[in-house]
Design an enzyme around this catalytic site. Structure first.
Site, PDB file in Angstrom:
ATOM      1  N   CYS A 155      41.388  33.108  28.790  1.00 31.03           N
ATOM      2  CA  CYS A 155      41.396  34.088  29.880  1.00 31.03           C
ATOM      3  C   CYS A 155      42.614  33.868  30.782  1.00 31.03           C
ATOM      4  O   CYS A 155      42.806  32.781  31.328  1.00 31.03           O
ATOM      5  CB  CYS A 155      40.102  33.985  30.687  1.00 31.03           C
ATOM      6  N   CYS A 192      41.719  32.785  34.366  1.00 27.57           N
ATOM      7  CA  CYS A 192      41.245  31.390  34.392  1.00 27.57           C
ATOM      8  C   CYS A 192      42.446  30.448  34.299  1.00 27.57           C
ATOM      9  O   CYS A 192      42.475  29.402  34.966  1.00 27.57           O
ATOM     10  CB  CYS A 192      40.270  31.117  33.250  1.00 27.57           C
ATOM     11  N   HIS A 194      38.335  41.082  39.078  1.00 26.48           N
ATOM     12  CA  HIS A 194      39.353  41.037  40.131  1.00 26.48           C
ATOM     13  C   HIS A 194      39.260  42.273  40.992  1.00 26.48           C
ATOM     14  O   HIS A 194      38.931  43.365  40.504  1.00 26.48           O
ATOM     15  CB  HIS A 194      40.764  40.885  39.549  1.00 26.48           C
ATOM     16  N   HIS A 237      41.592  44.541  43.430  1.00 24.57           N
ATOM     17  CA  HIS A 237      42.937  44.860  43.889  1.00 24.57           C
ATOM     18  C   HIS A 237      42.874  45.191  45.381  1.00 24.57           C
ATOM     19  O   HIS A 237      42.026  46.002  45.790  1.00 24.57           O
ATOM     20  CB  HIS A 237      43.483  46.106  43.185  1.00 24.57           C
TER      21      HIS A 237
HETATM   22  P1  5GP Z   1      43.383  45.800  35.752  1.00 24.46           P
HETATM   23  O1  5GP Z   1      44.295  46.733  34.996  1.00 24.46           O
HETATM   24  O2  5GP Z   1      42.597  44.921  34.808  1.00 24.46           O
HETATM   25  O3  5GP Z   1      42.531  46.455  36.796  1.00 24.46           O
HETATM   26  O4  5GP Z   1      44.343  44.855  36.588  1.00 24.46           O
HETATM   27  C1  5GP Z   1      45.010  43.760  36.041  1.00 24.46           C
HETATM   28  C2  5GP Z   1      46.175  43.483  36.929  1.00 24.46           C
HETATM   29  O5  5GP Z   1      46.670  42.190  36.615  1.00 24.46           O
HETATM   30  C3  5GP Z   1      47.344  44.459  36.750  1.00 24.46           C
HETATM   31  O6  5GP Z   1      47.611  45.107  37.989  1.00 24.46           O
HETATM   32  C4  5GP Z   1      48.485  43.567  36.287  1.00 24.46           C
HETATM   33  O7  5GP Z   1      49.731  43.945  36.831  1.00 24.46           O
HETATM   34  C5  5GP Z   1      48.058  42.200  36.760  1.00 24.46           C
HETATM   35  N1  5GP Z   1      48.567  41.096  35.946  1.00 24.46           N
HETATM   36  C6  5GP Z   1      48.561  41.029  34.582  1.00 24.46           C
HETATM   37  N2  5GP Z   1      49.070  39.845  34.185  1.00 24.46           N
HETATM   38  C7  5GP Z   1      49.401  39.162  35.320  1.00 24.46           C
HETATM   39  C8  5GP Z   1      49.975  37.865  35.546  1.00 24.46           C
HETATM   40  O8  5GP Z   1      50.283  37.101  34.624  1.00 24.46           O
HETATM   41  N3  5GP Z   1      50.169  37.499  36.836  1.00 24.46           N
HETATM   42  C9  5GP Z   1      49.836  38.322  37.890  1.00 24.46           C
HETATM   43  N4  5GP Z   1      50.080  37.852  39.116  1.00 24.46           N
HETATM   44  N5  5GP Z   1      49.281  39.540  37.697  1.00 24.46           N
HETATM   45  C10 5GP Z   1      49.071  39.959  36.437  1.00 24.46           C
HETATM   46 ZN    ZN Z   2      38.536  34.001  33.405  1.00 33.10          ZN
END
Ligand code: 5GP
Ligand code: ZN
Length: 113
Positions: free
Chosen positions: A4, A7, A99, A101
């Site tokens: 993950c 994680c 998560h 945002h």
């Molecule tokens: P989701 O699309 O799952 O709601 O949001 C995942 C978020 O994680 C995205 O906004 C993406 O830019 C962010 N993200 C993906 N990989 C990384 C990473 O390695 N580091 C950070 N800081 N953010 C990440």
């Molecule tokens: Zn995790």
């Protein structure tokens, strides 16, 4: 969870720009910001998504929502901010570790889909 991404960020195996940390919660800057302030707030303990919130782990979720206002205030989001959690593929969840945002720093579009 060995495979993950978030994680690994919690464990320090992958670097991140931390903005807040305590026993239960880590907050760090999104790698691809969609707004001037784009912070991700996550439970340190692995929870896959909103769909996995239950009576055993909901205290962590309550705590996340206790720290979000302090994070937003420290970030200077006096004009307001949006809190979003994508749950599952139809919502566009790309990282399967819960998560939230925090988006702010400008007037955000009202488009949700
Ligand atoms: P989701 O699309 O799952 O709601 O949001 C995942 C978020 O994680 C995205 O906004 C993406 O830019 C962010 N993200 C993906 N990989 C990384 C990473 O390695 N580091 C950070 N800081 N953010 C990440
Ligand atoms: Zn995790």
């Amino acid at each position: 969870m060995d495979d993950c991404l978030f994680c690994k960020i919690v464990n320090g195996d992958i670097p991140s720009t931390k903005v807040f940390e305590d026993t239960f919660v880590l907050a760090f800057r999104d790698i691809a910001p969609q707004a001037p302030s784009h912070i991700l707030v996550i439970p340190k303990k692995h929870i896959g998504s909103v769909a996995e919130i239950d009576t055993d782990n909901s205290y962590v979720i309550a705590h996340i929502f206790e720290v979000i206002p302090a994070i937003a205030e420290a970030e200077g989001l006096t004009g307001g901010y949006r809190v979003v959690s994508n749950c599952g593929s139809d919502a566009g969840q790309t990282v399967n570790h819960l998560h939230f945002h925090i988006l702010g720093g400008k007037a955000l579009s009202l488009e949700m889909a």
